[in-house]
Design a protein around this motif. Structure first.
Motif, PDB file in Angstrom:
ATOM      1  N   ILE A 356      -7.498  -9.682   8.726  1.00  0.00           N
ATOM      2  CA  ILE A 356      -6.585  -9.362   7.638  1.00  0.00           C
ATOM      3  C   ILE A 356      -6.059 -10.655   7.051  1.00  0.00           C
ATOM      4  CG2 ILE A 356      -4.480  -8.142   6.985  1.00  0.00           C
ATOM      5  CD1 ILE A 356      -4.767  -6.452   9.498  1.00  0.00           C
ATOM      6  N   CYS A 357      -6.255 -10.834   5.765  1.00  0.00           N
ATOM      7  CA  CYS A 357      -5.784 -12.047   5.119  1.00  0.00           C
ATOM      8  C   CYS A 357      -4.724 -11.677   4.092  1.00  0.00           C
ATOM      9  CB  CYS A 357      -6.973 -12.740   4.445  1.00  0.00           C
ATOM     10  SG  CYS A 357      -6.467 -14.082   3.384  1.00  0.00           S
ATOM     11  N   ALA A 358      -3.578 -12.311   4.187  1.00  0.00           N
ATOM     12  CA  ALA A 358      -2.484 -12.000   3.274  1.00  0.00           C
ATOM     13  C   ALA A 358      -2.293 -13.161   2.308  1.00  0.00           C
ATOM     14  CB  ALA A 358      -1.205 -11.768   4.060  1.00  0.00           C
ATOM     15  N   VAL A 359      -2.226 -12.853   1.027  1.00  0.00           N
ATOM     16  CA  VAL A 359      -1.957 -13.888   0.035  1.00  0.00           C
ATOM     17  C   VAL A 359      -0.478 -13.792  -0.342  1.00  0.00           C
ATOM     18  CG1 VAL A 359      -2.540 -14.802  -2.233  1.00  0.00           C
ATOM     19  CG2 VAL A 359      -4.294 -13.686  -0.838  1.00  0.00           C
ATOM     20  N   VAL A 360       0.246 -14.867  -0.126  1.00  0.00           N
ATOM     21  CA  VAL A 360       1.681 -14.848  -0.395  1.00  0.00           C
ATOM     22  C   VAL A 360       1.976 -15.848  -1.505  1.00  0.00           C
ATOM     23  CG1 VAL A 360       3.956 -14.872   0.675  1.00  0.00           C
ATOM     24  CG2 VAL A 360       1.938 -14.642   2.082  1.00  0.00           C
ATOM     25  N   LEU A 394      -6.932  -2.809   2.621  1.00  0.00           N
ATOM     26  CA  LEU A 394      -6.416  -2.502   3.955  1.00  0.00           C
ATOM     27  C   LEU A 394      -6.713  -1.042   4.310  1.00  0.00           C
ATOM     28  CD1 LEU A 394      -4.769  -3.778   6.253  1.00  0.00           C
ATOM     29  CD2 LEU A 394      -2.722  -2.865   5.197  1.00  0.00           C
ATOM     30  N   GLU A 395      -6.577  -0.162   3.332  1.00  0.00           N
ATOM     31  CA  GLU A 395      -6.812   1.265   3.574  1.00  0.00           C
ATOM     32  C   GLU A 395      -8.224   1.503   4.106  1.00  0.00           C
ATOM     33  OE1 GLU A 395      -5.240   0.072   1.002  1.00  0.00           O
ATOM     34  OE2 GLU A 395      -3.281   1.058   1.152  1.00  0.00           O
ATOM     35  N   VAL A 411       2.634   1.078   7.985  1.00  0.00           N
ATOM     36  CA  VAL A 411       3.252   0.302   9.066  1.00  0.00           C
ATOM     37  C   VAL A 411       2.549  -1.044   9.211  1.00  0.00           C
ATOM     38  CG1 VAL A 411       3.615   0.188  11.553  1.00  0.00           C
ATOM     39  CG2 VAL A 411       4.122   2.304  10.324  1.00  0.00           C
ATOM     40  N   VAL A 412       1.214  -1.020   9.205  1.00  0.00           N
ATOM     41  CA  VAL A 412       0.463  -2.280   9.337  1.00  0.00           C
ATOM     42  C   VAL A 412       0.772  -3.186   8.148  1.00  0.00           C
ATOM     43  CG1 VAL A 412      -1.822  -3.330   9.440  1.00  0.00           C
ATOM     44  CG2 VAL A 412      -1.373  -1.198  10.674  1.00  0.00           C
ATOM     45  N   ARG A 413       0.771  -2.603   6.938  1.00  0.00           N
ATOM     46  CA  ARG A 413       1.024  -3.422   5.750  1.00  0.00           C
ATOM     47  C   ARG A 413       2.404  -4.078   5.839  1.00  0.00           C
ATOM     48  NH1 ARG A 413      -1.186  -3.734   0.745  1.00  0.00           N
ATOM     49  NH2 ARG A 413      -2.502  -1.918   1.112  1.00  0.00           N
ATOM     50  N   GLN A 414       3.382  -3.313   6.306  1.00  0.00           N
ATOM     51  CA  GLN A 414       4.735  -3.857   6.400  1.00  0.00           C
ATOM     52  C   GLN A 414       4.782  -5.001   7.404  1.00  0.00           C
ATOM     53  OE1 GLN A 414       7.176  -3.240   4.283  1.00  0.00           O
ATOM     54  NE2 GLN A 414       8.230  -4.938   5.326  1.00  0.00           N
ATOM     55  N   ARG A 415       4.056  -4.828   8.511  1.00  0.00           N
ATOM     56  CA  ARG A 415       4.071  -5.900   9.522  1.00  0.00           C
ATOM     57  C   ARG A 415       3.390  -7.152   8.994  1.00  0.00           C
ATOM     58  NH1 ARG A 415       2.597  -3.933  15.437  1.00  0.00           N
ATOM     59  NH2 ARG A 415       2.812  -6.180  15.726  1.00  0.00           N
ATOM     60  N   VAL A 416       2.303  -6.947   8.279  1.00  0.00           N
ATOM     61  CA  VAL A 416       1.599  -8.085   7.692  1.00  0.00           C
ATOM     62  C   VAL A 416       2.513  -8.771   6.680  1.00  0.00           C
ATOM     63  CG1 VAL A 416      -0.306  -8.735   6.166  1.00  0.00           C
ATOM     64  CG2 VAL A 416      -0.710  -7.154   8.059  1.00  0.00           C
ATOM     65  N   LYS A 417       3.186  -7.968   5.866  1.00  0.00           N
ATOM     66  CA  LYS A 417       4.059  -8.527   4.827  1.00  0.00           C
ATOM     67  C   LYS A 417       5.178  -9.353   5.451  1.00  0.00           C
ATOM     68  CE  LYS A 417       7.187  -6.817   1.176  1.00  0.00           C
ATOM     69  NZ  LYS A 417       6.880  -7.696   0.033  1.00  0.00           N
ATOM     70  N   ALA A 419       5.364 -10.752   8.412  1.00  0.00           N
ATOM     71  CA  ALA A 419       4.896 -11.974   9.067  1.00  0.00           C
ATOM     72  C   ALA A 419       4.439 -13.003   8.035  1.00  0.00           C
ATOM     73  CB  ALA A 419       3.756 -11.639  10.024  1.00  0.00           C
ATOM     74  N   ALA A 420       3.699 -12.542   7.017  1.00  0.00           N
ATOM     75  CA  ALA A 420       3.140 -13.490   6.056  1.00  0.00           C
ATOM     76  C   ALA A 420       4.252 -14.128   5.226  1.00  0.00           C
ATOM     77  CB  ALA A 420       2.133 -12.769   5.155  1.00  0.00           C
ATOM     78  N   GLU A 421       5.234 -13.337   4.829  1.00  0.00           N
ATOM     79  CA  GLU A 421       6.325 -13.903   4.034  1.00  0.00           C
ATOM     80  C   GLU A 421       7.177 -14.836   4.883  1.00  0.00           C
ATOM     81  OE1 GLU A 421       8.240 -10.589   2.051  1.00  0.00           O
ATOM     82  OE2 GLU A 421       6.586 -10.383   0.617  1.00  0.00           O
ATOM     83  N   ALA A 422       7.352 -14.487   6.158  1.00  0.00           N
ATOM     84  CA  ALA A 422       8.109 -15.375   7.046  1.00  0.00           C
ATOM     85  C   ALA A 422       7.370 -16.705   7.199  1.00  0.00           C
ATOM     86  CB  ALA A 422       8.306 -14.713   8.406  1.00  0.00           C
ATOM     87  N   ALA A 423       6.045 -16.634   7.254  1.00  0.00           N
ATOM     88  CA  ALA A 423       5.255 -17.862   7.407  1.00  0.00           C
ATOM     89  C   ALA A 423       5.441 -18.764   6.192  1.00  0.00           C
ATOM     90  CB  ALA A 423       3.778 -17.509   7.603  1.00  0.00           C
ATOM     91  N   LEU A 424       5.367 -18.176   4.998  1.00  0.00           N
ATOM     92  CA  LEU A 424       5.535 -19.027   3.821  1.00  0.00           C
ATOM     93  C   LEU A 424       6.979 -19.527   3.717  1.00  0.00           C
ATOM     94  CD1 LEU A 424       4.298 -20.395   1.385  1.00  0.00           C
ATOM     95  CD2 LEU A 424       4.893 -18.416   0.002  1.00  0.00           C
TER      96      LEU A 424
END
Ligand SMILES: Nc1ncnc2c1ncn2[C@@H]1O[C@H](COP(=O)(O)OP(=O)(O)O)[C@@H](O)[C@H]1O
Ligand SMILES: [Mg+2]
Length: 859
Positions: A356-360, A394-395, A411-417, A419-424
């Motif tokens: 899973i790759c998140a673009v922030v 993701l779906e 739930v998965v999307r929220q967790r990714v969001k 974590a990814a936003e916290a990282a940035l």
């Protein structure tokens, strides 16, 4: 980037470059000619790729041709038209060219950004295919700093249209992003262009190097981002500067070695302890690798069984020999890919892993915002990379693994969001603490670069110290606006101020501002239009006469009313305006003096009460009494109430933001509650926006930020009033928070004749629901449980949004809200419940101020 990196048992494989496509760049790298062969497809070859006055060598020229072909190939793949060559007829100054977003990089890497930029700021998103298309010159008056000029570029427009253009004179970049290769030599020329620019830049070689240090980022994420990282043991001779003396962080241990020789015992001890430690969890393997930007894309990774102490130690010792200062050798837990629960029997074939790759993105105000989640699914025993797998939503990716329910995906999307936003956020915090040298850039993008000259009636105003020039001038008597505008214009000239624009967000000063702009020849809506909007009965009566064409005409939204100057007018009005009606001040604000009137006696009573109590500015400062206390009687409009905040430029609608209001408190119509974005259906929202837009145009308001209040009735939107300035109270704050758009900046830009680049279809990042606190209802709690300090502290903790509207807590008969308290949520219901709980806890809710009732609209 969150990745569940799948690592098979026997991988001693060189790690390729990270997945963000990173073609070998020629610029300054001496990497020879581009790959031979051509891209499939057909397009014109005889295009003007040469930049006048700047000759390219054979190799550089070959790369420019290569990138142009790559761009055409990408466009063809995306079903978009071929680039049109307009370079024979150079562009000489373009409207809106004040915004110049320039990317120097590979078209395939940046295509999605370029296409979106072309939609959001047509013609201002430029792609340079060669450094020769850019020139760096010293910035006048700013020693050591430079500006970047674009002589040639491919410009992007809505619909994926692209043009190859020459600019004479060259355009000055206001934002520069260089696609930086990170290997030695790569992208050096691009990085040099980006250095020490006065404009904000998207990246710098310095910052990229820091972030390429795995140890540094890992510690940063673990410490500040609260993001789980693999347990790590690091050996270094000389730790990177930013890691020196830092605190220990969970799961990341750094061991400083005194030299290259004779370290065997220490290494053995440390590795032994690490392999046995609980930090490794149930990991069966560890990976040994090098950390430091030099090793990016070239490093070897060695995976060893956790039980084999000797192998791990030998690997570490072997790698230590390659180390330079500030680099390190890492021993880390190998985290196996997440095992997803399959309902029933697992499908046949190899086991699958998901990456899973998140673009922030970094939004205005330096906030991280998740903009995209892209997944890859592939064999669990092979490396999963973007280049070697197809992007999936993701779906789809989760459904493939048996997680098909919408709730599970959310739930998965929220967790990714999270974590990814916290990282940035952690990266932004790091960057904020760096010096200009460390960061590789002088200026942060958050500085609007405005120079303000303030005119203010209060000589002790706090802002007097914050502005370039402070002009103390009494502007409270608005019946003298014309004369004051002339005097102010003289003052401006006498001081030799060079103004680009002039604007106000203070209701009382809007006409004066328009007059001053006229005197100084600055762009603004005409004074006559401001006057129409300023006086409520004039607005309505004027719009009633605007019956079209074009249709639908503004008259559809206007409401019958009668101006009231005297008792005799009141007598006449009660026969003309059907009752119940609303009586209010012609030039009022904050609902002060507004009252529901049911019959003729109430009309007379309210008229004489206001005539007695509210005579001049001193009786209630800041609500428009400097304009006099004339009143009007208006038909009562039934329906839900909404605010539309519009940005208009040259009569074009650039953006609109709609919010909903809860039921007002009668008979005085004090605002109680609000919600944003609107909960209306898209068609109704569009009706409101169009109505507000038509009313502004009908009054001649063509340039500026306007706040239009409407009620939505069975027969469509009806106008309550136009405020020819940005929305008051909490609106600027909420719109900035939800949409990343700063109305104040937009107003400043329009006032300077610049078209603000705004999203055409803004999407909110959540929902806000708020209530007002009133002194009449909350004086006691505002002095105790919900004091200004308490509310501010809760705001600082992110638990609520607090907007203070009045400086002093003082109760009067004609009341304005004291503050607004709001909660955010991912749905209106969530925000509403949170706010209700908070209001109960803080004592804002009560039998006389039923918050649940005020919020009941917001479902
Ligand atoms: N004609 C009307 N019908 C129904 N409600 C009205 C009418 N005029 C004003 N109101 C109510 O009174 C509030 C304040 O009136 P408004 O004209 O906006 O004055 P102000 O400039 O003080 O904000 C409005 O937000 C609305 O709730
Ligand atoms: Mg109003």
């Amino acid at each position: 980037q969150l990745s569940l990196d799948p690592l098979g048992p026997e991988w001693d494989c060189p790690l390729g470059s990270k997945d963000l496509e990173e073609e070998e760049g020629p610029w300054g790298g001496g990497s020879g000619l581009p790959p031979p062969g051509s891209f499939p497809g057909s397009w014109r070859q005889d295009v003007g790729l040469d930049c006048k006055g700047s000759l390219e060598g054979v190799e550089a020229r070959a790369w420019t041709v290569y990138y142009y072909s790559l761009l055409q190939s990408c466009l063809q793949h995306a079903g978009l038209p071929e680039t049109q060559d307009r370079s024979q007829v150079p562009r000489t100054g373009c409207p809106g060219a004040e915004v110049t977003l320039c990317i120097l990089g590979s078209p395939s890497t940046f295509l999605s950004v370029l296409l979106e930029g072309g939609v959001q700021s047509p013609g201002n998103m430029l792609l340079c295919l060669s450094p020769a298309w850019l020139t760096k010159v010293p910035a006048p008056g700013q020693p050591g700093e430079a500006v970047l000029l674009v002589s040639k570029a491919v410009s992007f427009h809505p619909g994926g249209l692209t043009f190859l253009e020459d600019f004479v004179p060259p355009r000055r970049a206001t934002y520069f992003l260089a696609g930086l290769g990170l290997g030695p030599g790569q992208g050096r020329e691009a990085a040099e262009l980006a250095r020490d620019l006065t404009c904000p830049t998207g990246a710098s070689a310095e910052l990229a190097r820091l972030l390429e240090d795995r140890l540094l980022t890992r510690r940063l994420l673990a410490q500040q981002g609260g993001v789980a990282v693999p347990a790590t043991l690091a050996f270094t001779y000389k730790p990177p500067a930013l890691l020196r003396g830092g605190d220990a962080s969970p799961g990341v241990r750094m061991v400083e070695l005194s030299g290259k020789e004779g370290q065997e015992t220490l290494v053995k001890e440390e590795v032994g302890a690490f392999l046995h430690s609980g930090a490794l969890g149930d990991a069966l393997q560890v990976a040994v690798k090098l950390s430091g930007w030099r090793w990016r894309g070239r490093q070897a990774l060695r995976v060893c069984p956790r039980a084999e102490l000797g192998t791990v130690v030998d690997t570490v010792l072997a790698l230590l020999e390659k180390l330079e200062e500030e680099e390190s050798v890492l021993v880390e837990a190998v985290c196996p890919p997440a095992r997803l629960p399959f309902p029933g029997s697992p499908p046949p074939g190899p086991e699958l892993a998901v990456r899973i790759c998140a673009v922030v993105c970094r939004t205005q105000g330096d906030r991280p915002l998740l903009s995209k989640v892209v997944c890859s699914v592939g064999r669990q025993d092979r490396p999963l990379r973007h280049r070697s797998s197809l992007p999936q939503t993701l779906e789809v990716a989760l459904a493939r693994c048996g997680l098909g329910e919408t709730g599970q995906v959310a739930v998965v999307r929220q967790r990714v969001k999270t974590a990814a936003e916290a990282a940035l956020a952690a990266v932004l915090a790091l960057e904020a603490g760096l010096s200009a040298e460390q960061r590789g850039g002088r200026r942060a993008a958050r500085d609007y670069g405005l120079k303000l000259h303030l005119v203010e009636s209060d000589p002790n105003h706090f802002a007097s110290q914050l502005v370039q020039t402070f002009i103390h001038f009494d502007v409270t008597e608005h019946r003298r606006d014309e004369e004051n505008a002339r005097l102010l214009a003289e003052l401006v000239r006498a001081r030799g101020l060079q103004l680009d624009g002039c604007f106000s967000y203070w209701d009382d000063c809007l006409v004066l501002t328009a007059l001053l702009c006229q005197e100084l020849g600055l762009p603004c809506s005409p004074p006559a239009a401001m006057r129409l909007a300023k006086q409520k009965s004039c607005t309505q009566l004027h719009l009633l006469r605007c019956q079209g064409p074009p249709w639908p005409a503004p008259s559809l939204h206007a409401v019958p009313c009668c101006p009231l100057e005297s008792e005799a007018d009141v007598e006449k009005a009660v026969h003309q305006v059907p009752l119940p009606g609303v009586m209010k001040l012609e030039f009022g604000a904050g609902a002060v003096g507004v009252r529901l009137v049911e019959d003729a006696p109430q009309c007379h009573e309210h008229f004489s009460r206001v005539a007695r109590d509210l005579q001049g500015e001193a009786d209630h400062p800041g609500i428009g009494l400097g304009w006099g206390n004339a009143m009007l009687l208006m038909e009562f409009v039934e329906g839900t109430e909404h605010d539309v905040d519009l940005v208009l430029f040259g009569g074009r609608l650039l953006a609109a933001f709609v919010s909903d209001n809860g039921p007002t408190r009668l008979p005085g119509f004090t605002e109680t509650a609000a919600c944003m974005p609107t909960g209306l259906a898209p068609e109704q929202e569009a009706q409101l926006v169009q109505a507000a837009f038509r009313c502004c145009l009908g009054c001649g308001l063509l340039d500026g930020v306007f706040n239009v209040e409407l009620k939505l009735t069975g027969a469509g939107p009806k106008l309550i009033e136009i405020n020819p300035r940005m929305g008051g109270f909490y609106l600027r704050d909420w719109i900035l928070e939800l949409y990343g758009v700063d109305l104040l900046l937009a107003a400043a830009m329009v006032a300077c004749g610049l078209r603000p680049a705004l999203p055409t279809h803004p999407r909110a990042r959540g929902h806000l629901v708020g209530v007002m606190c009133l002194m009449s209802q909350h004086l006691q709690v505002l002095n105790s449980t919900s004091s200004r300090e308490t509310l501010q502290a809760l705001h600082d903790q992110g638990l609520l949004r607090f907007n203070l509207l009045e400086e002093i807590l003082e109760q009067g008969e004609y009341e304005e809200p004291y503050c607004s308290v709001a909660c955010a949520g991912s749905s209106p219901a969530e925000a509403r419940l949170r706010l209700l709980g908070l209001c109960q806890g803080l004592g804002i809710d009560g039998p006389h101020y039923p918050v649940a009732h005020f919020l009941s609209h917001f479902k």
